[in-house]
Design an enzyme around this catalytic site. Sequence first.
Site, PDB file in Angstrom:
ATOM      1  N   GLY A 106       0.992  -1.159  -0.037  1.00 33.63           N
ATOM      2  CA  GLY A 106      -0.200   0.074   0.194  1.00 33.63           C
ATOM      3  C   GLY A 106       0.771   1.102  -0.170  1.00 33.63           C
ATOM      4  O   GLY A 106       1.992   1.153  -0.102  1.00 33.63           O
ATOM      5  N   ASN A 107       0.178   2.231   0.105  1.00 38.49           N
ATOM      6  CA  ASN A 107       1.144   3.678   0.296  1.00 38.49           C
ATOM      7  C   ASN A 107       0.148   4.691   1.313  1.00 38.49           C
ATOM      8  O   ASN A 107      -0.752   4.359   1.700  1.00 38.49           O
ATOM      9  CB  ASN A 107       1.183   4.244  -1.200  1.00 38.49           C
ATOM     10  CG  ASN A 107      -0.271   4.451  -1.825  1.00 38.49           C
ATOM     11  OD1 ASN A 107      -0.973   5.305  -1.171  1.00 38.49           O
ATOM     12  ND2 ASN A 107      -0.465   3.843  -2.716  1.00 38.49           N
ATOM     13  N   ASN A 108       0.918   5.667   1.513  1.00 38.97           N
ATOM     14  CA  ASN A 108       0.507   6.545   2.475  1.00 38.97           C
ATOM     15  C   ASN A 108      -0.604   7.655   2.190  1.00 38.97           C
ATOM     16  O   ASN A 108      -1.194   8.502   2.963  1.00 38.97           O
ATOM     17  CB  ASN A 108       1.700   7.596   2.654  1.00 38.97           C
ATOM     18  CG  ASN A 108       2.777   6.818   3.856  1.00 38.97           C
ATOM     19  OD1 ASN A 108       2.120   6.226   4.694  1.00 38.97           O
ATOM     20  ND2 ASN A 108       3.795   7.655   3.813  1.00 38.97           N
ATOM     21  N   SER A 109      -1.305   7.421   0.976  1.00 41.22           N
ATOM     22  CA  SER A 109      -2.213   8.488   0.435  1.00 41.22           C
ATOM     23  C   SER A 109      -3.501   8.334   1.532  1.00 41.22           C
ATOM     24  O   SER A 109      -4.063   7.377   1.566  1.00 41.22           O
ATOM     25  CB  SER A 109      -2.700   8.230  -0.931  1.00 41.22           C
ATOM     26  OG  SER A 109      -3.528   9.199  -1.406  1.00 41.22           O
TER      27      SER A 109
END
Length: 403
Positions: free
Chosen positions: A203-206
């Site tokens: 995943g990512n931080n958005s």
Amino acid sequence: MSRVVVGVTGGIAAYKACILVRLLRKSGIDVHVISTAAALTMVGRTTWEALSGNPVYTETTDDAANVTHVRLGHEADLIIVAPATANTLAKLRAGLADNLLTSTILAVRCPVMLAPAMHTEMWLNPATQENAAVLADRGFQIIEPASGRLTGADAGIGRLPEPEELCEAVLCELGGDTSLAGKRIAISAGGTHESIDPVRFIGNNSSGRFGVALAREAHRRGGEVTIVAANVDSNVLKDARGVSVQPVVSARDLHDGMRQAAERADIVIMAAAVADFRPEHESSSKQKKDGTATRSLDLVENPDILFDLAHHRSHAGQMVIGFAAETGDGQSSVLEYGRAKAARKGADLMVVNEVGTARGFGNVDTAITIIDAGGTVHGSGQGSKADMASLVFDTIQQLQENM
Ligand code: CTP
């Protein structure tokens, strides 16, 4: 969705503001109440919080970490003070900032409506009349008090107009910007999750906050908005009232969702952070440790959704906008990377934003530069996501006018 601050000061007519808050919410407005301490002796905090669905603050020192008087002021589309006492009118005229409401009003750029309510003699007193006239000259919108029965046995001018009338005045003032009426806008937000096994993902931080801010702004301008939300927290999504939300998880889901939403859209915005790669095989059971010190994961590339949408437009005149979240590095600056990406993706505009520990992701200020596929800068700014969302739509609409 528009955001309105209802300021309540210490007049008996505060009870009418309860109905106003209710009516505004029913009209799809995000309402924040700022009460003075005196007003809380008329109607309690619990009532305001229950009616508005938001916390209620009274002092500048409340919620100091978020600098509430500045934040509420910046995020509001309009402030209405109802009832506005003679005392508050005098303070506003003098520019005093002795509580959260007066401080917020000093810090705002949005329209402020004042609905004075008091006894006839107080309203007609030359001091109050002069205060109201000076405030009107400075751009405050004064809603004249009505005539009728007042709090005591007396009657005359000084009554707070009925909540329905106040609500209509607010809606009328907000209705100013209908520049996106009749337009459909498809926005992707959040960050995709690419499943490794039933409990793990890449995943990512958005957080999706920028996408939601864009959706709010487009809705405020009268657009019909669909947001395809990749793993956006419900706390963030609650700001997108009045917007159709389609939740998705992976890049491939997002691709399907955006392709569908883009079919009828006039403006397509890819604000989501899409994972470039996904695990080649998703395990149907939880992966266990097997005693080896290292583990590798085979990845395959995800489709480039923005590239696809920009190169397969559903109709002529459809605008496609992308985002480039960059940190810059030793080789190239944020803008240089943004320019290269703009050329590669084929979108009409790219919103280049600098991300890092103090900027970009989450609930923090944002700095953006908006460029076209040739790298020409069409706008730039720094501020809250709400302000930057407004800048993005100003730029899109300007470009559309010149097309
Ligand atoms: N994007 C997309 N599909 C992908 C990757 C990105 O639609 N598979 C979109 C994003 O929504 C954004 C733009 O492309 O609007 C730029 O995304 P970004 O992650 O910054 O760029 P990448 O193409 O992934 O390039 P890189 O990772 O090399 O910076």
